[in-house]
Design an enzyme around this catalytic site. Structure first.
Site, short mmCIF file in Angstrom:
data_model
loop_
_atom_site.label_atom_id
_atom_site.label_comp_id
_atom_site.label_asym_id
_atom_site.label_seq_id
_atom_site.Cartn_x
_atom_site.Cartn_y
_atom_site.Cartn_z
N ARG A 296 -63.09 -50.59 -58.69
CA ARG A 296 -64.29 -50.55 -57.81
C ARG A 296 -65.51 -50.33 -58.69
O ARG A 296 -65.52 -49.43 -59.54
CB ARG A 296 -64.14 -49.43 -56.79
N SER B 100 -73.08 -32.29 -57.14
CA SER B 100 -71.87 -33.10 -57.27
C SER B 100 -71.53 -33.37 -58.72
O SER B 100 -72.41 -33.47 -59.57
CB SER B 100 -72.09 -34.44 -56.54
N LYS C 119 -79.04 -36.27 -56.72
CA LYS C 119 -78.44 -34.96 -57.03
C LYS C 119 -78.98 -34.44 -58.36
O LYS C 119 -79.34 -33.28 -58.51
CB LYS C 119 -76.91 -35.07 -57.09
N TYR D 265 -77.63 -42.36 -55.23
CA TYR D 265 -77.11 -41.10 -54.67
C TYR D 265 -76.97 -40.07 -55.78
O TYR D 265 -77.48 -38.95 -55.68
CB TYR D 265 -75.76 -41.31 -53.98
N THR E 85 -70.81 -35.98 -59.75
CA THR E 85 -71.38 -37.31 -60.04
C THR E 85 -72.45 -37.22 -61.12
O THR E 85 -72.69 -38.17 -61.85
CB THR E 85 -72.01 -37.88 -58.75
N GLY F 131 -71.39 -30.86 -40.61
CA GLY F 131 -70.71 -31.84 -41.47
C GLY F 131 -69.38 -31.31 -41.98
O GLY F 131 -68.95 -30.20 -41.63
#
Ligand code: WQD
Length: 340
Positions: free
Chosen positions: A295, A125, A154, A150, A127, A11
Site C-alpha cells: 500500500r 502518532s 501531527k 495527516y 507516524t 471517538g
C-alpha cells in the site's frame, strides 16, 4: 473532582479514556462534533460507568463556539485533545480539509483556555517517525518529513505546542505518540466504529470474519521482515487509555514543567500475518485473506521503545495480542447485533 475536557470524547480512543478517567476519580467533560462518531456511544458509556457523562456537541473549528465553551466551563484542570481527522489516505486527497480542521481546532482550544493553569495531553502518532532508521524507535529519533498531510498535522501540532510552552505559558503539555491502537473494552459496549470501508487492519479483519467484507487483502508480503509482511506495534486501546490518566498525574506533580513527549506502544512488533494468526487462534474463526500489492505510503516496520513511558509515566501495557483480537471480535459481534 478535577474536570478534564475530552475533545473527540465519543471517538474510539476518547471513549475508552473517558472510562479510565472516571475510574481514576476525574470528571470528564466530553466534546465532539459527531463527524466521525455516534451519539449512541454516550448511552454505551452510561452502561459501563453507571451515569451519562456531560457532553457538548461542538465544532472546535468554530472560534466563537470554543470561546463560549470556555466561558461555560471555565474551571477545567486538564484537556485531552483527541479531536482530529486521522485517515492517512483521505488526507492525501483533501489536504486543506486536514490542515484546516486539525490546526484550527488545536489553536482555538489553546487560545480559549490561554492563561489558565491547564494540563494538556495531545494525541500524537508514531507516524511522525516515518520509517525510523533505528528500531525500536525512541522519542529522541529525529522526526522525518511526514509521508502524508495527516502525519504533517501531527508533527506541526507538536511544534506548535513546544513553541507555545517555550514562550512562557500556564499550560503544561504531554504529547503522546500512539503506535497502533486496536481492540475494545472488555464489556464489548464500546470499540472502534469505522465509517464506511475500514482503512485499518483490525476492523477490516473483524468485518471480514463477520461476513461484512468478502476477504482481507494483506498489503504486501515482500518486505524485509521475518514473514515478508509489514510490522507494527499494536497496543490495546484500554492500555492506551490508561496512559492518558498517567500523563495527567505526571503533570499534576509540581516537579513537571513545560513539555514532554512519550511513546505509547508495547515495545514489540507484530507482522500482519502474525496478527491474522493471533486473530484465528484467539477466536477460532478462519479468516479469508489474500496477498496483494504493497500500500502506498506504508512504512515497512516500526515499533516503539517504551522505556521512557515506563520510567516517567509509571505505565506499561498489560494486555496481549490475543486479548486485542478477542476483544475486537467480541465488539464486532456486539455491533452486528446492536447497530449503533
Ligand atoms: C497496519 C498494517 C497495512 C489494512 C495508521 C496511521 C496511524 C494510526 C493507525 C491514526 C499495515 C496492513 C491494513 C488492510 C493490510 N492512525 N493492512 N490490509 O497504517 O500502520 O497506521 O493507522 O493515528 O497514524 O498511519 O495502520 O491498520 O492501516 O495498517 O494489510 O486491509 O496492516 O498495510 O502494514 P497504519 P493500519
Amino acid at each position: 473532582m478535577k474536570k478534564i475536557l475530552v475533545t473527540g470524547g465519543l471517538g474510539f480512543i476518547g471513549s475508552h479514556t473517558v472510562v479510565e478517567l472516571i475510574a481514576a476519580g476525574y470528571e470528564p467533560i466530553l466534546i465532539d462534533d459527531l463527524s466521525n462518531s455516534s451519539i449512541k456511544i454516550l448511552d454505551q458509556l452510561e452502561k459501563i460507568i453507571g451515569k451519562k457523562p456531560v457532553f457538548h456537541q461542538l465544532d472546535l473549528c468554530d472560534e466563537a463556539a470554543v470561546k463560549s465553551l470556555a466561558a461555560l466551563v471555565p474551571d477545567v484542570d486538564g484537556i485531552i485533545h483527541f479531536a482530529a481527522l486521522k485517515a492517512v489516505g483521505e488526507s492525501v486527497a483533501v489536504p486543506l480539509k486536514y490542515y484546516r480542521n486539525n490546526f484550527y481546532s488545536l489553536i482555538n482550544l489553546l487560545n480559549s483556555y490561554y492563561g489558565k493553569k491547564i494540563n494538556f495531553v495531545f494525541s500524537s502518532s508514531c507516524t511522525v517517525y516515518g520509517q525510523p532508521d533505528n528500531l525500536p524507535v525512541t522519542e529522541n529519533e529525529p522526526v522525518k518529513p511526514a509521508q502524508s498531510p495527516y502525519g504533517n498535522t501531527k508533527q506541526v501540532a507538536e511544534e506548535i505546542l513546544k513553541d507555545m510552552v517555550a514562550s512562557g505559558t500556564n499550560y503544561k503539555v504531554c504529547s503522546l505518540r500512539y503506535f497502533n491502537p486496536v481492540g475494545a473494552h472488555e464489556s464489548a459496549l464500546i470499540g472502534e466504529l469505522p465509517i464506511g470501508v475500514p482503512q485499518n487492519l483490525v476492523p477490516f479483519i473483524t468485518q471480514t470474519a463477520i461476513g461484512k467484507r468478502e476477504k482481507l487483502t494483506v498489503h504486501g508480503d515482500t518486505y524485509n521482515t521475518p514473514d515478508g509482511s509489514a510490522v507494527r506495534d499494536y497496543i490495546h486501546v484500554v492500555d492506551l487509555a490508561k496512559a492518558h490518566v498517567k500523563a495527567l498525574q505526571l503533570m499534576e506533580d509540581e516537579s513537571f514543567t513545560g513539555y514532554d513527549v512519550f511513546n505509547l506502544g508495547t515495545g514489540k512488533g507484530s507482522s500482519v500475518l502474525e496478527v491474522i494468526n493471533a486473530f484465528e487462534s484467539a477466536t477460532g474463526e478462519k479468516l479469508n485473506y489474500v496477498i496483494g500489492p504493497k500500500r502506498d505510503g506504508d512504512v515497512e516496520q516500526v515499533w516503539g521503545d517504551v522505556k521512557k513511558s515506563s520510567e516517567k509515566l509509571g505505565w506499561k501495557t498489560e494486555l496481549d495480542l490475543d486479548t486485542m483480537m478477542s476483544s475486537a471480535w467480541a465488539w464486532e459481534k456486539y455491533i452486528n447485533q446492536n447497530p449503533l
